[in-house]
Design a protein around this motif. Sequence first.
Motif, PDB file in Angstrom:
ATOM      1  N   VAL A 260       3.883   8.023   4.705  1.00 58.10           N
ATOM      2  CA  VAL A 260       3.422   8.212   3.332  1.00 58.10           C
ATOM      3  C   VAL A 260       4.504   8.916   2.514  1.00 58.10           C
ATOM      4  CG1 VAL A 260       1.765   9.478   1.876  1.00 58.10           C
ATOM      5  CG2 VAL A 260       0.955   8.165   3.865  1.00 58.10           C
ATOM      6  N   VAL A 261       5.029  10.008   3.031  1.00 60.61           N
ATOM      7  CA  VAL A 261       6.066  10.765   2.314  1.00 60.61           C
ATOM      8  C   VAL A 261       7.316   9.916   2.129  1.00 60.61           C
ATOM      9  CG1 VAL A 261       7.616  12.765   2.472  1.00 60.61           C
ATOM     10  CG2 VAL A 261       5.180  13.033   2.962  1.00 60.61           C
ATOM     11  N   ALA A 262       7.707   9.174   3.167  1.00 63.11           N
ATOM     12  CA  ALA A 262       8.893   8.315   3.069  1.00 63.11           C
ATOM     13  C   ALA A 262       8.703   7.233   2.005  1.00 63.11           C
ATOM     14  CB  ALA A 262       9.207   7.687   4.426  1.00 63.11           C
ATOM     15  N   ALA A 263       7.509   6.680   1.924  1.00 62.65           N
ATOM     16  CA  ALA A 263       7.235   5.643   0.918  1.00 62.65           C
ATOM     17  C   ALA A 263       7.268   6.237  -0.486  1.00 62.65           C
ATOM     18  CB  ALA A 263       5.888   4.985   1.193  1.00 62.65           C
TER      19      ALA A 263
ATOM     20  N   LEU B   5       9.952   0.567   6.417  1.00 61.94           N
ATOM     21  CA  LEU B   5       9.721   1.786   7.185  1.00 61.94           C
ATOM     22  C   LEU B   5       9.308   1.428   8.605  1.00 61.94           C
ATOM     23  CD1 LEU B   5       7.704   3.848   4.538  1.00 61.94           C
ATOM     24  CD2 LEU B   5      10.159   3.971   5.045  1.00 61.94           C
ATOM     25  N   GLU B   6       9.749   2.222   9.548  1.00 63.74           N
ATOM     26  CA  GLU B   6       9.469   2.022  10.974  1.00 63.74           C
ATOM     27  C   GLU B   6       8.102   2.605  11.307  1.00 63.74           C
ATOM     28  OE1 GLU B   6       8.909   1.417  14.633  1.00 63.74           O
ATOM     29  OE2 GLU B   6      10.745   0.529  13.835  1.00 63.74           O
ATOM     30  N   VAL B   7       7.200   1.773  11.821  1.00 61.76           N
ATOM     31  CA  VAL B   7       5.824   2.186  12.070  1.00 61.76           C
ATOM     32  C   VAL B   7       5.663   3.204  13.192  1.00 61.76           C
ATOM     33  CG1 VAL B   7       4.853   0.056  11.152  1.00 61.76           C
ATOM     34  CG2 VAL B   7       5.264   0.256  13.604  1.00 61.76           C
ATOM     35  N   ALA B   8       6.699   3.448  13.958  1.00 62.71           N
ATOM     36  CA  ALA B   8       6.590   4.442  15.023  1.00 62.71           C
ATOM     37  C   ALA B   8       6.467   5.859  14.462  1.00 62.71           C
ATOM     38  CB  ALA B   8       7.795   4.352  15.963  1.00 62.71           C
ATOM     39  N   ALA B   9       6.850   6.064  13.202  1.00 58.94           N
ATOM     40  CA  ALA B   9       6.713   7.377  12.568  1.00 58.94           C
ATOM     41  C   ALA B   9       5.231   7.683  12.366  1.00 58.94           C
ATOM     42  CB  ALA B   9       7.445   7.391  11.225  1.00 58.94           C
ATOM     43  N   SER B  10       4.913   8.953  12.175  1.00 58.05           N
ATOM     44  CA  SER B  10       3.518   9.342  11.949  1.00 58.05           C
ATOM     45  C   SER B  10       3.055   8.823  10.585  1.00 58.05           C
ATOM     46  CB  SER B  10       3.380  10.863  11.988  1.00 58.05           C
ATOM     47  OG  SER B  10       3.922  11.432  10.801  1.00 58.05           O
ATOM     48  N   PRO B  11       1.752   8.615  10.419  1.00 54.73           N
ATOM     49  CA  PRO B  11       1.252   8.179   9.115  1.00 54.73           C
ATOM     50  C   PRO B  11       1.673   9.115   7.973  1.00 54.73           C
ATOM     51  CG  PRO B  11      -0.455   7.885  10.754  1.00 54.73           C
ATOM     52  CD  PRO B  11       0.675   8.632  11.423  1.00 54.73           C
ATOM     53  N   ASP B  12       1.590  10.419   8.193  1.00 51.23           N
ATOM     54  CA  ASP B  12       1.993  11.367   7.143  1.00 51.23           C
ATOM     55  C   ASP B  12       3.460  11.198   6.778  1.00 51.23           C
ATOM     56  OD1 ASP B  12      -0.565  12.410   6.979  1.00 51.23           O
ATOM     57  OD2 ASP B  12      -0.118  14.164   8.224  1.00 51.23           O
TER      58      ASP B  12
ATOM     59  N   GLY C 202      -2.987   7.013   1.971  1.00 54.50           N
ATOM     60  CA  GLY C 202      -2.236   8.266   1.871  1.00 54.50           C
ATOM     61  C   GLY C 202      -1.383   8.311   0.612  1.00 54.50           C
ATOM     62  N   ILE C 203      -0.750   7.181   0.287  1.00 61.28           N
ATOM     63  CA  ILE C 203       0.053   7.108  -0.939  1.00 61.28           C
ATOM     64  C   ILE C 203      -0.853   7.297  -2.158  1.00 61.28           C
ATOM     65  CG2 ILE C 203       1.457   5.590  -2.397  1.00 61.28           C
ATOM     66  CD1 ILE C 203       2.511   4.330   0.274  1.00 61.28           C
ATOM     67  N   ALA C 204      -2.019   6.658  -2.136  1.00 62.94           N
ATOM     68  CA  ALA C 204      -2.968   6.782  -3.252  1.00 62.94           C
ATOM     69  C   ALA C 204      -3.391   8.241  -3.435  1.00 62.94           C
ATOM     70  CB  ALA C 204      -4.186   5.898  -3.018  1.00 62.94           C
ATOM     71  N   GLU C 205      -3.675   8.917  -2.340  1.00 64.24           N
ATOM     72  CA  GLU C 205      -4.094  10.322  -2.425  1.00 64.24           C
ATOM     73  C   GLU C 205      -2.981  11.205  -2.975  1.00 64.24           C
ATOM     74  OE1 GLU C 205      -5.530  11.465   1.448  1.00 64.24           O
ATOM     75  OE2 GLU C 205      -7.070   9.901   1.420  1.00 64.24           O
ATOM     76  N   LEU C 206      -1.754  10.935  -2.578  1.00 57.76           N
ATOM     77  CA  LEU C 206      -0.625  11.765  -2.994  1.00 57.76           C
ATOM     78  C   LEU C 206      -0.189  11.487  -4.433  1.00 57.76           C
ATOM     79  CD1 LEU C 206       1.159  13.962  -1.723  1.00 57.76           C
ATOM     80  CD2 LEU C 206       2.703  12.161  -0.947  1.00 57.76           C
TER      81      LEU C 206
ATOM     82  N   LEU D  61      10.369   5.211  -2.975  1.00 60.44           N
ATOM     83  CA  LEU D  61      10.123   4.454  -4.198  1.00 60.44           C
ATOM     84  C   LEU D  61      10.220   5.329  -5.452  1.00 60.44           C
ATOM     85  CD1 LEU D  61       7.116   2.193  -3.112  1.00 60.44           C
ATOM     86  CD2 LEU D  61       9.531   1.548  -3.301  1.00 60.44           C
ATOM     87  N   GLY D  62      10.381   6.641  -5.248  1.00 61.89           N
ATOM     88  CA  GLY D  62      10.460   7.543  -6.402  1.00 61.89           C
ATOM     89  C   GLY D  62       9.151   7.631  -7.163  1.00 61.89           C
ATOM     90  N   LEU D  63       8.032   7.591  -6.445  1.00 61.31           N
ATOM     91  CA  LEU D  63       6.724   7.688  -7.088  1.00 61.31           C
ATOM     92  C   LEU D  63       6.425   9.151  -7.420  1.00 61.31           C
ATOM     93  CD1 LEU D  63       4.707   5.325  -4.704  1.00 61.31           C
ATOM     94  CD2 LEU D  63       5.470   4.808  -7.038  1.00 61.31           C
ATOM     95  N   ALA D  64       5.810   9.370  -8.551  1.00 61.99           N
ATOM     96  CA  ALA D  64       5.439  10.726  -8.961  1.00 61.99           C
ATOM     97  C   ALA D  64       4.211  11.170  -8.176  1.00 61.99           C
ATOM     98  CB  ALA D  64       5.151  10.761 -10.457  1.00 61.99           C
TER      99      ALA D  64
END
Length: 181
Positions: free
Chosen positions: A163-166, A153-160, A27-31, A170-173
């Motif tokens: 991804v957004v939290a990561a 990050l807490e894995v109980a959150a949804s995958p989406d 998900g991070i790679a796609e975003l 990390l301040g990724l573009a």
Amino acid sequence: MTGERPPTRHVVVMGVSGAGKTTVARGIAELTGLRFAEADEFHSAANVAQMRAGIPLDDGQRWPWLRALAGWMADRHAEGVSTILTCSALKRSYRDVLRQGPPEVEFVHLDGAAELIRDRLGRRVGHYMPASLLDSQRAILEHLEPDESGIVLEVAASPDDLVVAAVDGLGLARQAPVGGR
């Protein structure tokens, strides 16, 4: 313009088996457009067979694998390519080896309750890592230390949401949407 490439970013999504590393890293790679690699694909056939049999790897079996991952990131860095890699990276010493690749490595530690992760492992199909190894992984897990670059990050959150939290944490573009959407 001096012709200098923008700096690269190298992120490792870490945690025990079943934490969601691959889903979140993809998900991070796609975003973001970071080049994705799955650390499991770097294991030797002997390592895979041993884990499939429910026998944890020892550190001697892990070092060549970790060095190969660090080398992959270093090679991408030399090409000017940013990366996102999945790797359990359970011990500080393992993360230290990964940091021997590119100049800087950041970590996203997916952490959560053993019961939730055990349930996920029980429902997972087609992966060689049996749920029986979860306890051995949790036993050796060393959490990120204050001098290590990364977030938890807490894995109980949804995958989406993960991804957004990561990406935000990390301040990724984010890459521009294809087709102007």
